[in-house]
Scaffold this active site. Structure first.
Site, mmCIF file in Angstrom:
data_model
loop_
_atom_site.group_PDB
_atom_site.id
_atom_site.type_symbol
_atom_site.label_atom_id
_atom_site.label_comp_id
_atom_site.label_asym_id
_atom_site.label_seq_id
_atom_site.Cartn_x
_atom_site.Cartn_y
_atom_site.Cartn_z
ATOM 1 N N GLY A 1 0.812 -1.211 0.000
ATOM 2 C CA GLY A 1 0.000 0.000 0.000
ATOM 3 C C GLY A 1 0.842 1.256 0.000
ATOM 4 C CG HIS A 2 4.105 1.845 -2.898
ATOM 5 N ND1 HIS A 2 3.481 0.801 -3.528
ATOM 6 C CD2 HIS A 2 4.510 2.695 -3.884
ATOM 7 C CE1 HIS A 2 3.514 0.984 -4.837
ATOM 8 N NE2 HIS A 2 4.139 2.128 -5.073
ATOM 9 C CG LEU B 1 -1.191 -6.364 -2.285
ATOM 10 C CD1 LEU B 1 -1.227 -5.252 -1.240
ATOM 11 C CD2 LEU B 1 -0.022 -7.305 -2.000
ATOM 12 C CE1 TYR C 1 -10.975 -0.010 6.277
ATOM 13 C CE2 TYR C 1 -11.599 0.796 8.450
ATOM 14 C CZ TYR C 1 -10.646 0.628 7.467
ATOM 15 O OH TYR C 1 -9.361 1.068 7.669
ATOM 16 C CG HIS D 1 -10.022 9.629 5.211
ATOM 17 N ND1 HIS D 1 -9.081 9.473 4.215
ATOM 18 C CD2 HIS D 1 -10.323 8.379 5.640
ATOM 19 C CE1 HIS D 1 -8.823 8.185 4.064
ATOM 20 N NE2 HIS D 1 -9.560 7.506 4.907
#
Length: 319
Positions: A11-12, A42, A137, A180
């Site tokens: 997740g870079h 992934l 989630y 967010h």
């Protein structure tokens, strides 16, 4: 000459993953690996297994995840639970099979019940019902904690889990669907300013209280936790309660946050709150006693962090 430790950041390209990658690259003791989705999916177990067995990593930072705000969680619940469960299962299992020395799994304080004593202690996990808007989630992240715990208990691996509050900063998404809280407010308030809108609506009542952690601080905390000796870390956790809260332990209401961002951006219109939209958790502030026991603290004030994030937003918008 000392052999460099091989570190993989899953997740870079994400906000936290990119911040961790930046920190690790500055240290001369690591040989850092990362891959694009095109080269390493992934979600594909065979690809992950083959990649890990080929490279034999010493350390894994598992930052890869499907993330988003309340709206994205509401629209894509299947994607949120399936993709997060699959990514973490593939990475954690491959880490075990390839004998990775240490792994850090990163989740969120949304794993805690909707109605819960404050500040949130690690032992409050699974004590009552989750908040409905991000339940898929949260369940995936709880499963990730338990997966790490189970491997530790059965195979004596060193798989650690940290749960972070709302993060923000450089690398965040300002897309309305993916954003967010802070990045979403920055985008909305800036657009209201340049379009000379007299009023601007913000979702919910404005009453919920949230804790916010600047991403560079989060990355610093994660790296320091991974540099903590196993015996020291294990004194703070239990075999069946192995995750650690990270953050600063400071809460602010969404209303006060919106007004702070309004002042930083210089918007002169009026903000009102649209109560037809959900609030999510009424209050979400973590107890970070275990983090501070390790001598680890965040450094960036909320106002300073928002200013940095706003400058990043403008830079991205006009580059």
């Amino acid at each position: 000459m000392r052999k460099k430790l091989k570190v993989f950041v899953a997740g870079h390209k994400g906000m936290l993953g990119s911040a961790i990658l930046k920190k690790l690259k500055k240290k001369n003791i690591f040989k850092v690996f990362y891959e694009t989705k095109k080269n390493l999916n992934l979600l594909n177990q065979k690809q992950v297994d083959a990649y890990f067995l080929k490279n034999k990593f010493d350390i894994i930072y598992l930052c890869a995840a499907r993330v988003g705000g309340i709206w994205a969680n509401k629209i894509y619940p299947a994607n949120f639970i399936y993709e997060n469960l699959t990514i973490q299962t593939n990475v954690i299992n491959a880490a075990h099979k390839s004998k990775v020395g240490k792994l850090l799994f990163i989740g969120s304080t949304c794993i805690y019940p909707k109605i819960c004593r404050q500040p949130l202690k690690e032992e409050y996990l699974l004590s009552s019902k989750l908040e409905e808007s991000n339940e898929p989630y949260a369940i995936a992240k709880i499963a990730g904690i338990k997966l790490c715990e189970s491997f530790n208990r059965q195979y004596q691996t060193d798989f650690r889990s940290v749960m972070a509050p709302n993060m923000y900063g450089e690398g965040d998404s300002f897309d309305e669907e993916k954003s967010h809280v802070i990045s979403g407010l920055i985008g909305k308030i800036y657009n209201a300013k340049i379009n000379n809108l007299k009023t601007l609506s913000v979702w919910g009542t404005g009453k919920p209280i949230r804790e916010f952690l600047y991403v560079d601080d989060a990355a610093d905390i994660c790296v320091k936790i991974m540099n903590t000796r196993k015996e020291v870390f294990n004194k703070l956790v239990k075999p069946n309660l192995s995750h650690l809260n990270i953050g600063n332990g400071i809460g602010i209401s969404i209303k006060k946050l919106a007004l702070l961002i309004k002042n930083i951006i210089g918007y002169n219109g009026k903000i009102y709150f649209d109560t037809s939209y959900p609030d999510g958790h009424p209050k979400k502030v973590a107890n970070i006693r275990k983090q501070t026991t390790l001598g680890i603290k965040s450094k960036t004030s909320l106002e300073k962090g928002i200013k940095k994030t706003y400058h990043f937003y403008l830079k991205q918008k006009f580059k």
